[in-house]
Motif scaffolding. Sequence first.
Motif, PDB file in Angstrom:
ATOM      1  N   GLY A 192      46.079  26.330  45.789  1.00 52.91           N
ATOM      2  CA  GLY A 192      46.136  27.339  44.751  1.00 52.91           C
ATOM      3  C   GLY A 192      47.435  28.092  44.885  1.00 52.91           C
ATOM      4  N   LYS A 193      47.476  29.299  44.329  1.00 55.12           N
ATOM      5  CA  LYS A 193      48.705  30.086  44.426  1.00 55.12           C
ATOM      6  C   LYS A 193      48.347  31.474  44.912  1.00 55.12           C
ATOM      7  N   VAL A 194      49.234  32.045  45.744  1.00 58.64           N
ATOM      8  CA  VAL A 194      49.016  33.387  46.264  1.00 58.64           C
ATOM      9  C   VAL A 194      50.022  34.338  45.629  1.00 58.64           C
ATOM     10  N   VAL A 195      49.528  35.425  45.072  1.00 60.28           N
ATOM     11  CA  VAL A 195      50.391  36.456  44.509  1.00 60.28           C
ATOM     12  C   VAL A 195      50.065  37.776  45.189  1.00 60.28           C
ATOM     13  N   HIS A 196      51.103  38.460  45.659  1.00 64.46           N
ATOM     14  CA  HIS A 196      50.892  39.789  46.245  1.00 64.46           C
ATOM     15  C   HIS A 196      51.232  40.842  45.203  1.00 64.46           C
ATOM     16  N   ILE A 197      50.323  41.787  45.014  1.00 57.93           N
ATOM     17  CA  ILE A 197      50.625  42.854  44.073  1.00 57.93           C
ATOM     18  C   ILE A 197      50.556  44.200  44.795  1.00 57.93           C
ATOM     19  N   ASP A 198      51.219  45.179  44.183  1.00 57.28           N
ATOM     20  CA  ASP A 198      51.270  46.511  44.774  1.00 57.28           C
ATOM     21  C   ASP A 198      49.955  47.232  44.489  1.00 57.28           C
ATOM     22  N   GLY A 199      49.139  47.366  45.528  1.00 56.51           N
ATOM     23  CA  GLY A 199      47.842  48.010  45.361  1.00 56.51           C
ATOM     24  C   GLY A 199      47.914  49.523  45.439  1.00 56.51           C
ATOM     25  N   ASN A 200      49.105  50.035  45.735  1.00 54.31           N
ATOM     26  CA  ASN A 200      49.258  51.479  45.897  1.00 54.31           C
ATOM     27  C   ASN A 200      49.722  52.117  44.583  1.00 54.31           C
ATOM     28  N   GLN A 201      48.904  51.950  43.547  1.00 53.07           N
ATOM     29  CA  GLN A 201      49.170  52.538  42.240  1.00 53.07           C
ATOM     30  C   GLN A 201      47.814  52.952  41.670  1.00 53.07           C
TER      31      GLN A 201
END
Length: 226
Positions: A192-201
């Motif tokens: 699959g694919k891994v995406v990191h997103i900014d959870g500090n919002q």
Amino acid sequence: MVLLLFGPPGCGKGTQAPLIQERLGIPAISTGDMLRRESERQSSMGKLIDGLLADGRLVPDAIVNRLLEARLAEPDCADGFLIDGYPRTVDQATHLSDVLESLAYPKPLLVHMDVPEPLLIGRLSARWNCPGCGAIYNVLSKPPIESGLCDVDRTRLTQRRDDTVATAHRRLKAYREVTDPVLGFYDAAGGGKVVHIDGNQTPDLVFEEIKQALEVHVRVPVRKRR
Ligand SMILES: [Zn+2]
């Protein structure tokens, strides 16, 4: 779309799963809910699950996998779904890949909510309570008027062991130990694919970032039935 939502304790994942379910119109599936529902149905497997949990034991992969397989074959999953808190091991990830393939679903997009560790520690250890009257405070959202003292009776506040900084560090370490191999599986094995997103919002902005990731990375939004 097949979305796997990951994030450390305290990252706000629990807020995102219902948002995604509501705004994208796809079911949010958690293995915990699945086990609870099976146990409420009082099926033979539900009774087996009850017995294991009553003994404080883990429900074996074989049962979780079978329930998940049945769940993903239900009609409300046809246009996509979110899985929250699974897979937790590379074995489970391998099994999930097989199930997705057998049901002709696309490969998953794994969205990881990143939040700086000091912030997580602060959130996970924010709760204090008064041993005198039982009042509960949160130093981030509901602090006492005078630091460390109960507003009601001025007793010195204490922390339950679950709420301490030391416990927060342990929980985050356990999360990394469990999650890193799973992320590695999806990064390396083409699972699959891994995406990191900014959870500090704010939750709304986190949701927008997840939605953008889906638009960029998921090209086959609708499942093709065999
Ligand atoms: Zn008090």
